[in-house]
Design an enzyme around this catalytic site. Structure first.
Site, PDB file in Angstrom:
ATOM      1  CE  LYS A 141     -11.256  -0.826  26.318  1.00 22.11           C
ATOM      2  NZ  LYS A 141     -10.679  -1.777  27.295  1.00 22.11           N
ATOM      3  CG  HIS A 199     -12.850 -13.530  -8.986  1.00 26.11           C
ATOM      4  ND1 HIS A 199     -13.013 -13.747 -10.342  1.00 26.11           N
ATOM      5  CD2 HIS A 199     -12.277 -14.658  -8.514  1.00 26.11           C
ATOM      6  CE1 HIS A 199     -12.590 -14.964 -10.666  1.00 26.11           C
ATOM      7  NE2 HIS A 199     -12.142 -15.552  -9.572  1.00 26.11           N
ATOM      8  CD  GLU A 240      -5.191  -5.078  20.848  1.00 27.89           C
ATOM      9  OE1 GLU A 240      -5.287  -6.227  21.317  1.00 27.89           O
ATOM     10  OE2 GLU A 240      -6.145  -4.273  20.822  1.00 27.89           O
TER      11      GLU A 240
HETATM   12  O1  LIG Z   1     -11.464  -9.396  26.923  1.00 31.56           O
HETATM   13  P1  LIG Z   1     -11.739  -7.959  27.279  1.00 31.56           P
HETATM   14  O2  LIG Z   1     -11.085  -7.517  28.551  1.00 31.56           O
HETATM   15  O3  LIG Z   1     -13.192  -7.641  27.233  1.00 31.56           O
HETATM   16  O4  LIG Z   1     -11.027  -7.072  26.152  1.00 31.56           O
HETATM   17  C1  LIG Z   1     -11.447  -7.180  24.832  1.00 31.56           C
HETATM   18  C2  LIG Z   1     -10.450  -6.388  23.980  1.00 31.56           C
HETATM   19  O5  LIG Z   1     -10.437  -5.064  24.502  1.00 31.56           O
HETATM   20  C3  LIG Z   1      -9.441  -4.190  24.001  1.00 31.56           C
HETATM   21  O6  LIG Z   1      -9.805  -3.816  22.723  1.00 31.56           O
HETATM   22  C4  LIG Z   1      -8.054  -4.783  23.975  1.00 31.56           C
HETATM   23  O7  LIG Z   1      -7.212  -3.932  23.251  1.00 31.56           O
HETATM   24  C5  LIG Z   1      -8.060  -6.157  23.338  1.00 31.56           C
HETATM   25  O8  LIG Z   1      -6.756  -6.722  23.417  1.00 31.56           O
HETATM   26  C6  LIG Z   1      -9.054  -7.034  24.049  1.00 31.56           C
HETATM   27  O9  LIG Z   1      -9.072  -8.327  23.449  1.00 31.56           O
END
Ligand SMILES: O=P(O)(O)OC[C@H]1O[C@H](O)[C@H](O)[C@@H](O)[C@@H]1O
Length: 609
Positions: A522, A417, A388
């Site tokens: 998202k 394995h 990431e």
């Molecule tokens: O901690 P939050 O704001 O719920 O985000 C949870 C995750 O969401 C996304 O996938 C980001 O890319 C991550 O870097 C992050 O850890």
């Protein structure tokens, strides 16, 4: 009852006076005119990384195989942090002296950038943020007194809360045990992977509170965790972790858990803890509903580097893991990684090897192989931290570079394995990082399963044998060695890789601290749900007709004004039908009808037989 003194026992600040500068051990070797060239030097483009992929790496016809030469290389390059008991062996990566010399200016620039970062520079320019995870383990480095106070107060609050929960001073309102016995962590990505890795690595065999995770929006997975808790839901402390406070999967997990609490007649707020940025949706919800506790996340700590924040420290402390030892190990490693001499800087050494092995463009995968069960999740943790951070389309100058290094692995010798066959003989598209843990069992617990040989000897032999067998076939590897898996060594490992990723990102000129790509996913998910609502509206309306007006897929798509989304509409209907979703008919037109009525018309077998 677990000893609560172990959670946050030592003094809050690092014991600097015994911090020993990492020394390189030099075994006097016979002098020889010049170090043997392991590879013909290769020119390294200093242009923008976009040109990097034009480098044609000399064919590695073969790595150096002479054992005496390799021994000299091992001694010459072995990094040792005496105080941590952590070693880094880069001798089985074939970089040349010329390569190191050519890279020196770029590393010095990267180390200067890292120094600026630690002083509070806007090191995440795309989001206009500072990058401050290193301050979490040495708050004296925070750029302002206010930030230092925030860090110190949060750490003290974590220790105090965890001590009160473990001791039973803070207890659930109604549970037979009269104390919290379970932790249910609801979070995803960086709000789960660090806590999961550390729990697997460091949780005691029988912790006073056992942790489990809901880290997805999978109904069956959520049901499984809640079913396993059973009546112990009444003595479960629920940690809801989300930096943004708005991640859909985490929000869904929270709503599902709150439903389970309602159905069990339990008062969720009395067992709920929020770990999130102040004034986030989650923080405001927890405050308004009067949850048991709230802990802050800071905008200058990224999700994938949040293990040393409340995200990781609170769940660890609740399991009686000594979090101040974790912080101390990380701080010692941070100190070592501030050296401006590459060979005395383990993070820089890692970054140098990553660049050499992957041509600075991610041409090979990073296989993480800890030969220790308790480090099983280290590779999953590193997948987010490395991929990431480094997996970016553009560099800081706007060049399209599609950068990154892919990470996978589980544990040795188990993986021997599974896929080591391909590593030994198959496509040469990887380099390996072995994580070696020298101590097999606590002192006095060893046992010889055959004369002079223990189980741990086998594990040691498997690691060394695999390293040799891969190298014999010109497969490069690194080895990180720690004495044992404890809070200090785990803290050091986390700090080592956080810094290596940051240095490597500077070398390849990318921003390691944002994640624009995940927003696209998202957004697309939101569009699917919006289309689903339109499909349901169309089917509900049609289901009011007597007799039911069966619609073709095309008609549904047309009525959704989305003819181009016909395939997604089919998938939406198929998914809803598979879950027996009834059409809640608008108005009073009869009983809800199964959506299957429409699936018949949309069945691909009939439509396109
Ligand atoms: O901690 P939050 O704001 O719920 O985000 C949870 C995750 O969401 C996304 O996938 C980001 O890319 C991550 O870097 C992050 O850890």
């Amino acid at each position: 009852m677990a000893s609560i003194s172990g959670i946050c026992s030592s003094s809050p600040t690092l014991n600097h006076q015994n911090h020993s500068t990492p020394k390189r051990r030099r075994t006097p070797l016979p002098s020889f005119p010049s170090r043997p060239k392991l590879f013909p030097p290769r020119s390294l483009a200093h242009e923008a990384p976009a040109q990097l992929s034009s480098i044609t790496k000399p064919h590695h016809g073969g790595l150096e195989k002479d054992s005496r030469t390799l021994w000299r290389r091992y001694v010459e390059w072995l990094y040792q942090h005496k105080e941590l008991g952590l070693y880094l062996d880069v001798s089985r990566v074939g970089f040349t002296d010329e390569f190191v010399r050519e890279m020196e200016p770029r590393f010095q620039a990267a180390l200067r950038a890292m120094e600026d970062l630690e002083k509070g520079a806007i090191a995440n320019p795309d989001e206009g943020r500072m990058v401050g995870h290193y301050w979490l383990r040495d708050s004296s480095r925070a750029p302002t007194a206010f930030l230092k106070t925030q860090i110190d107060n949060t750490l003290d609050a974590i220790c105090s809360f965890a001590n009160d929960v473990v001791s039973g001073k803070i207890k659930p309102p109604s549970s037979p045990e009269g104390r919290f016995t379970q932790i249910l962590s609801v979070g995803i990505g960086g709000s789960a992977l660090g806590p999961q890795f550390v729990a697997e690595a460091l949780a005691p065999d029988n912790p006073p509170l056992k942790i489990r995770f809901i880290d997805n929006t999978d109904p069956a997975g959520i049901d499984h965790q809640i079913a396993q808790l059973g009546p112990e839901l009444a003595s479960t402390l629920v940690l809801v972790i989300s930096k943004s406070g708005g991640t859909p999967e985490t929000r869904n997990g929270l709503l599902e858990v709150q439903k389970a609490f309602r159905e069990a007649g339990l008062n969720f707020p009395k067992q709920g803890v929020a770990i999130t940025q102040e004034n986030s949706l989650l923080d405001n919800t927890a405050r308004i509903e009067g949850w048991l506790a709230r802990f802050p996340m800071f905008d200058w700590v990224g999700g994938r580097t949040s293990e040393m924040s409340a995200v990781g420290l609170l769940p660890a402390a609740l399991q009686t893991i000594d979090i101040r030892e974790m912080l101390a190990g990380a701080a010692l490693m941070d100190e070592a990684n501030r050296s401006t001499v590459i060979r005395n800087n383990p993070a820089a050494l890692l970054a140098l090897c990553w660049y050499w092995a992957t041509d600075g463009v991610g041409s090979k995968d990073m296989v993480i192989l800890p030969y220790k069960d308790s480090l099983l999740l280290f590779s999953r943790y590193l997948q987010q931290l490395v991929m990431e951070s480094l997996g970016k389309e553009f560099d800081l100058d706007g060049n399209r570079v599609n950068q990154g290094i892919s990470v996978y692995g589980n544990k040795g010798s188990t993986d021997q394995h599974a896929y080591i066959q391909q590593l030994r003989e198959g496509v040469h598209n990887f380099f390996v990082t072995f994580i070696e843990v020298l101590r097999d069992r606590p002192p006095g617990h060893d046992w010889e399963l055959e004369p002079g040989v223990t189980c741990g000897d086998y594990l040691f032999g498997m690691l060394q044998g695999t390293r040799s067998a891969l190298y014999a076939n010109n497969r490069e590897s690194l080895t990180v060695t720690v004495q044992e898996v404890n809070p200090r060594s785990v803290g050091a490992l986390i700090a080592l890789y956080e810094r290596a990723v940051g240095i490597y990102a500077s070398i390849i000129n990318i921003n390691a601290y944002h994640q624009p790509g995940v927003e696209a996913g998202k957004k697309a998910a939101g569009e699917v749900l919006a289309l689903q609502k339109r499909v349901l509206a169309v089917l509900n309306e049609a289901s009011c007709k007597e007799p039911v007006e069966p619609l073709t897929l095309e008609e549904v798509a047309d009525r959704c004004h989305a003819p181009e989304d016909i395939e997604m509409i089919y998938k939406i209907i198929a998914h809803m039908a598979a879950n027996d979703r009834a059409l809640i008919a608008e108005g009073n037109c009869g009983s809800p009808r199964s959506i299957k009525v429409f699936l018949g018309e949309c069945n691909l077998d009939e439509l396109y037989a």
